[in-house]
Design a protein around this motif. Structure first.
Motif, mmCIF file in Angstrom:
data_model
loop_
_atom_site.group_PDB
_atom_site.id
_atom_site.type_symbol
_atom_site.label_atom_id
_atom_site.label_comp_id
_atom_site.label_asym_id
_atom_site.label_seq_id
_atom_site.Cartn_x
_atom_site.Cartn_y
_atom_site.Cartn_z
ATOM 1 N N SER A 149 54.149 0.828 6.009
ATOM 2 C CA SER A 149 53.745 0.030 4.876
ATOM 3 C C SER A 149 53.226 0.518 3.694
ATOM 4 O O SER A 149 52.614 -0.190 3.205
ATOM 5 N N GLN A 150 53.596 1.519 3.240
ATOM 6 C CA GLN A 150 53.406 2.313 2.150
ATOM 7 C C GLN A 150 53.550 1.379 0.716
ATOM 8 O O GLN A 150 52.963 1.038 -0.015
ATOM 9 N N THR A 151 54.818 0.562 1.070
ATOM 10 C CA THR A 151 55.288 -0.442 0.271
ATOM 11 C C THR A 151 54.956 -1.528 0.940
ATOM 12 O O THR A 151 55.328 -1.762 2.032
ATOM 13 N N PRO A 152 53.984 -2.549 0.674
ATOM 14 C CA PRO A 152 53.801 -3.808 1.536
ATOM 15 C C PRO A 152 54.966 -4.534 1.820
ATOM 16 O O PRO A 152 54.908 -5.194 3.103
ATOM 17 N N ALA A 153 56.143 -4.512 1.200
ATOM 18 C CA ALA A 153 56.922 -5.503 1.699
ATOM 19 C C ALA A 153 58.074 -4.760 2.566
ATOM 20 O O ALA A 153 58.834 -5.748 3.460
ATOM 21 N N SER A 154 57.794 -3.580 2.976
ATOM 22 C CA SER A 154 58.727 -2.692 3.738
ATOM 23 C C SER A 154 58.948 -3.270 5.153
ATOM 24 O O SER A 154 59.985 -3.357 5.825
ATOM 25 N N PRO A 155 57.677 -3.797 5.876
ATOM 26 C CA PRO A 155 57.999 -3.895 7.235
ATOM 27 C C PRO A 155 58.627 -5.353 7.456
ATOM 28 O O PRO A 155 59.162 -5.638 8.460
ATOM 29 N N TYR A 156 58.763 -6.242 6.315
ATOM 30 C CA TYR A 156 59.357 -7.439 6.699
ATOM 31 C C TYR A 156 61.149 -7.226 6.816
ATOM 32 O O TYR A 156 61.615 -7.513 7.852
ATOM 33 N N PRO A 157 62.032 -6.459 6.257
ATOM 34 C CA PRO A 157 63.218 -6.027 6.696
ATOM 35 C C PRO A 157 63.260 -5.090 7.617
ATOM 36 O O PRO A 157 64.223 -5.029 8.420
ATOM 37 N N GLY A 158 62.118 -4.475 7.984
ATOM 38 C CA GLY A 158 62.026 -3.473 9.088
ATOM 39 C C GLY A 158 61.943 -4.262 10.532
ATOM 40 O O GLY A 158 62.709 -3.887 11.223
ATOM 41 N N LEU A 159 61.447 -5.389 10.515
ATOM 42 C CA LEU A 159 61.213 -6.337 11.760
ATOM 43 C C LEU A 159 62.573 -7.042 11.640
ATOM 44 O O LEU A 159 63.006 -7.349 12.597
ATOM 45 N N TRP A 160 62.990 -7.833 10.517
ATOM 46 C CA TRP A 160 64.563 -8.325 10.365
ATOM 47 C C TRP A 160 65.705 -7.690 11.205
ATOM 48 O O TRP A 160 66.213 -8.204 11.810
ATOM 49 N N SER A 161 65.658 -6.297 10.824
ATOM 50 C CA SER A 161 66.716 -5.307 11.337
ATOM 51 C C SER A 161 66.528 -5.270 12.818
ATOM 52 O O SER A 161 67.306 -4.914 13.433
ATOM 53 N N ARG A 162 65.271 -5.760 13.443
ATOM 54 C CA ARG A 162 65.197 -5.411 14.760
ATOM 55 C C ARG A 162 64.934 -6.398 15.614
ATOM 56 O O ARG A 162 64.926 -6.478 16.953
ATOM 57 N N LEU A 163 64.624 -7.589 15.120
ATOM 58 C CA LEU A 163 64.268 -8.762 15.881
ATOM 59 C C LEU A 163 65.275 -10.024 15.730
ATOM 60 O O LEU A 163 65.586 -10.306 14.451
ATOM 61 N N ALA A 164 65.735 -10.510 16.808
ATOM 62 C CA ALA A 164 66.400 -11.547 16.653
ATOM 63 C C ALA A 164 65.827 -13.061 16.232
ATOM 64 O O ALA A 164 64.813 -13.125 16.741
ATOM 65 N N GLY A 165 66.329 -13.565 15.156
ATOM 66 C CA GLY A 165 65.655 -14.759 14.697
ATOM 67 C C GLY A 165 64.399 -14.410 13.766
ATOM 68 O O GLY A 165 63.465 -15.399 13.943
ATOM 69 N N PHE A 166 64.154 -13.325 13.353
ATOM 70 C CA PHE A 166 62.777 -13.189 12.726
ATOM 71 C C PHE A 166 62.709 -13.930 11.453
ATOM 72 O O PHE A 166 63.528 -13.936 10.529
ATOM 73 N N ARG A 167 61.291 -14.580 11.462
ATOM 74 C CA ARG A 167 61.201 -15.328 10.307
ATOM 75 C C ARG A 167 59.889 -14.357 9.389
ATOM 76 O O ARG A 167 58.889 -14.372 9.892
ATOM 77 N N PHE A 168 60.169 -14.294 7.898
ATOM 78 C CA PHE A 168 59.404 -13.636 7.443
ATOM 79 C C PHE A 168 57.989 -14.198 7.440
ATOM 80 O O PHE A 168 57.026 -13.372 7.356
ATOM 81 N N ASP A 169 57.677 -15.446 7.402
ATOM 82 C CA ASP A 169 56.472 -15.975 7.442
ATOM 83 C C ASP A 169 55.658 -15.942 8.793
ATOM 84 O O ASP A 169 54.502 -15.861 8.803
ATOM 85 N N ALA A 170 56.420 -15.511 9.823
ATOM 86 C CA ALA A 170 55.818 -15.165 11.255
ATOM 87 C C ALA A 170 54.903 -14.032 10.971
ATOM 88 O O ALA A 170 53.799 -13.871 11.489
#
Length: 365
Positions: A41-62
């Motif tokens: 998370s060196q760039t604060p936004a990176s984990p969001y697409p990182g989780l989106w690519s790995r999780l079915a139905g991932f919501r960014f607000d989660a």
């Protein structure tokens, strides 16, 4: 399970399976963060697409909800870089990493800027400054500078955030939130003390579950720790020999993936640990030179995977009212791959920028 020498393709499919990049997980984001032992998370936004690519139905607000409820935090961890980590992992992993972090920061310009400052006194001064609540870098500079007038105030703050377990508190790390970091001590923020004498074998087991099979050099690349060859030797691990004669190690009951498993095209986040956690990156880079995705100053581009291997890069591009994903393949895309990647990019934009007009652009190789 494959027998005999293990191929690069087997290592690739095994890594993607353990990373939830072959098939998306149907669980919660905290569970995925825990399994991966954190996301870069060196760039604060990176984990969001990182989780989106790995999780079915991932919501960014989660993920935002997990950060604000303090169930996950952002903290300097592996390789002295900021990671998104589950709260319960911070308690044992950060103390384990601390000696490596101390070595890393003491060779930095920040240590030179704070030469002569007693490190224990600096930590105590930081604890005192943060007793009233989280502070940003400017506030910490103002608090610490007068205490150590011979030192560079910026160096004091950067030395403190690595020598002491400081978390970056929300709104930093929330999707779309602006503003710089604000720091708090991890035990104050999480309400629990750090573990005493954490076991490096526990870190190796967690690493292998998400990144194995691997060598001690691989685990050291991931963690920044040293001396892991002795740790590996003392553990009950299963040796795995590769086609080029290298010996890797795995958990005794872990399975290797079938090399013939289909690997769908995937968009992998920038700074993703998929690319940063092995001394030998060939299991995911293939024959692509790492310089095509990792710049000389350490920026790690988002990558696109085709047949499981890196085949290009991608990035967000935003203008007022519009949001785009720009795909930059290294070779011309087959029509089917282009269609799949375009569909994934549109799905990502629907999750990341639901109010913007979406666009997908494909740059020529």
């Amino acid at each position: 399970m494959p027998t005999g020498a293990v191929s690069r393709r087997t290592l690739n499919r095994t890594l993607l399976t353990r990373q939830f990049l072959l098939e998306r997980a149907r669980t919660g984001p905290r569970e995925v963060v825990r399994h991966l032992v954190g996301l870069q998370s060196q760039t604060p936004a990176s984990p969001y697409p990182g989780l989106w690519s790995r999780l079915a139905g991932f919501r960014f607000d989660a993920l935002g909800e997990l950060l604000t409820s303090r169930r996950v935090v952002r903290i300097t961890a592996m390789r002295a870089t900021v990671h998104l980590m589950a709260a319960e992992d911070v308690h044992w992993l950060r103390p384990l990493l601390q000696p490596a972090l101390d070595r890393a920061v003491e060779s930095s310009r920040w240590a030179r800027g704070a030469a002569g400052v007693d490190r224990a006194e600096l930590a105590a001064a930081g604890r005192e400054a943060l007793a009233g609540g989280p502070l940003g870098p400017a506030e910490l500079r103002a608090a610490l500078g007068p205490r150590f007038p011979e030192a560079d105030p910026e160096s004091l703050v950067n030395l403190l955030r690595i020598r002491a377990p400081l978390v970056q508190v929300p709104p930093r790390g929330l999707w779309g939130a602006a503003g710089g970091p604000r720091y708090a001590f991890a035990d104050d923020w999480l309400g629990a003390p750090p573990a005493q004498d954490p076991d490096p074998a526990g870190a190796v087991r967690r690493y292998l579950a998400a990144f194995g099979p691997a060598s001690p050099a691989d685990a050291q690349k991931w963690s920044g720790l040293t001396g892991l060859r002795r740790t590996f030797a003392a553990m009950d691990l299963r040796p795995v020999t590769t086609e080029d004669g290298a010996v890797l190690y795995d958990l005794p009951d872990a399975e290797l993936a079938d090399p013939d498993l289909a690997a769908p095209p995937r968009l992998v986040a920038d700074f993703d640990n998929l690319l940063l956690s092995h001394a030998d990156r060939a299991r995911v880079l293939g024959d692509v030179p790492k310089e095509r995705v990792i710049t000389a100053n350490g920026l790690v581009r988002g990558t696109l995977l085709l047949d499981g291997f890196v085949a290009g890069t991608w990035r967000f591009a935003r203008t007022p009212g519009r949001a785009a994903v720009v795909l930059a393949p290294f070779a011309p895309l087959r029509p089917a791959d282009r269609d799949t990647l375009t569909g994934q990019a549109l799905d990502l934009l629907a999750a990341s920028d639901p109010r913007a007009a979406p666009e997908v652009r494909v740059e020529p190789p």
